[in-house]
Design an enzyme around this catalytic site. Sequence first.
Site, mmCIF file in Angstrom:
data_model
loop_
_atom_site.group_PDB
_atom_site.id
_atom_site.type_symbol
_atom_site.label_atom_id
_atom_site.label_comp_id
_atom_site.label_asym_id
_atom_site.label_seq_id
_atom_site.Cartn_x
_atom_site.Cartn_y
_atom_site.Cartn_z
ATOM 1 N N ARG A 38 0.811 -1.222 -0.016
ATOM 2 C CA ARG A 38 -0.045 0.175 -0.042
ATOM 3 C C ARG A 38 0.775 1.374 0.059
ATOM 4 N NH1 ARG A 38 -4.986 -2.146 3.903
ATOM 5 N NH2 ARG A 38 -6.476 -2.703 1.859
ATOM 6 N N LYS A 199 -20.970 -17.442 -0.380
ATOM 7 C CA LYS A 199 -22.461 -17.148 -0.014
ATOM 8 C C LYS A 199 -23.303 -16.172 -1.091
ATOM 9 C CE LYS A 199 -21.266 -17.486 5.024
ATOM 10 N NZ LYS A 199 -21.483 -16.561 6.088
ATOM 11 N N GLY A 356 -10.942 -9.640 -1.987
ATOM 12 C CA GLY A 356 -9.976 -10.331 -1.336
ATOM 13 C C GLY A 356 -9.494 -11.562 -1.485
ATOM 14 N N GLY A 379 -13.919 -3.815 0.385
ATOM 15 C CA GLY A 379 -15.363 -3.655 0.695
ATOM 16 C C GLY A 379 -15.771 -2.177 -0.481
#
Length: 398
Positions: A38, A199, A356, A379
Amino acid sequence: MSLAFRRLEDADVDGKRVLVRVDFNVPMQDGKVSDDTRLRAALPTIKALQWRGAKVILLAHFDRPKGKRVPSMSLAPVAPALAKLLEADVAFADDCVGDTAKAAIEKLPRGRVLLLENTRFHAGEETNDPALAAAMGDLGDLYVNDAFSAAHRAHASTEGLARVLPAYAGKCMEAELDALNRALGDPQRPVMGVVGGSKVSTKLDLLRNLVTKLDRLAIGGGMANTFLYAQGWEIGASYCEKDLAETARDIIRLAGRNKCELLLPIDIIVSERLAPGAPARVRGLGEMDDDERILDAGPETISRLTRAMDDSRTLIWNGPLGVFETPPFDHGTVAAARHAARRAASGRLVAVAGGGDTVAALNHAGVADDFTFVSTAGGAFLEWMEGKPLPGVEALKP
Ligand code: ADP
Ligand code: MG
């Protein structure tokens, strides 16, 4: 058409105090930065500003101190790690507002870099308190946001501050927004999606949004089991969210109404054990024993998927097609990823991926570099795929 937002190149930064929001939420071990990915990502923006004579003042959050000063969550160890990459000194001030920060900025020569302490040491950061944003605004002349990964949060340093100072997208943010726009905002058609993962429940909004935007959508991974179950197929002991069967049927209908072709599995890989090297069997739909689980996509499913890629000009991918962490159940994901990468490398496909586990799967397949763009934003990437406006991005629009 490119997306409209203010870009760094449009800003006059010479001699200005430029507040740059970066994502320095890096892994640390024993008080040292253990992975500087990062930090490297922020270098193009920092160097461009240095080169153009700005005073570069970096703002970032680290971990979750919840509005209090937590010494173990200080950004101080990041300064020397960044200095090493920049091959130049990086000053540090132990507050992101107030007199300490002001004094450090006064002393900062043009072209030099200063890192301010964790923005989340102030409770007003996460509540987007206008007073905190104003206090940050007091420190600078311009604001640059280079932290797409934090753009789904309306915090003082990601959103409030952009309303206080003239605000621009940094180079990382710009690359991310341009890539996402090419994939879903204004894509070359046909545009196809691949959505996998475990999911359905975590990706409902994403599926609902994608079927309205894409020409075709392949569904794989554990979530495909729920769709197969909803269509009446035996799924043995597979992971499945049975209470979402009706929701799955709704998504199938929504796809139909929007002329989005849905590609559900047509064959599967099953095993009664999820363990490295466990025996994997190819089965047709419904041909399952009670103790068997679906752990990967079958070869027919994968070849239909790669043919669909050949017929598409743009691909957007989130979620692995099988339990790729446990070979041999990585085969489907790896084969599809390599195919997409080859098409992208030869310029025939714009291939954008994120998430991810998706990033981990592409690295496992050794193809992340060949994709047009791989988002590590987590996210923020998922919320963008859900079609939600990201407050940190909205604030950069003219
Ligand atoms: P991302 O992080 O990229 O958004 P997800 O977190 O939604 O992706 O899903 C990743 C997980 O889905 C992986 O851990 C993978 O093992 C799991 N998965 C994929 N296929 C299956 C399957 N058939 N059964 C159970 N889990 C699966
Ligand atoms: Mg995940």
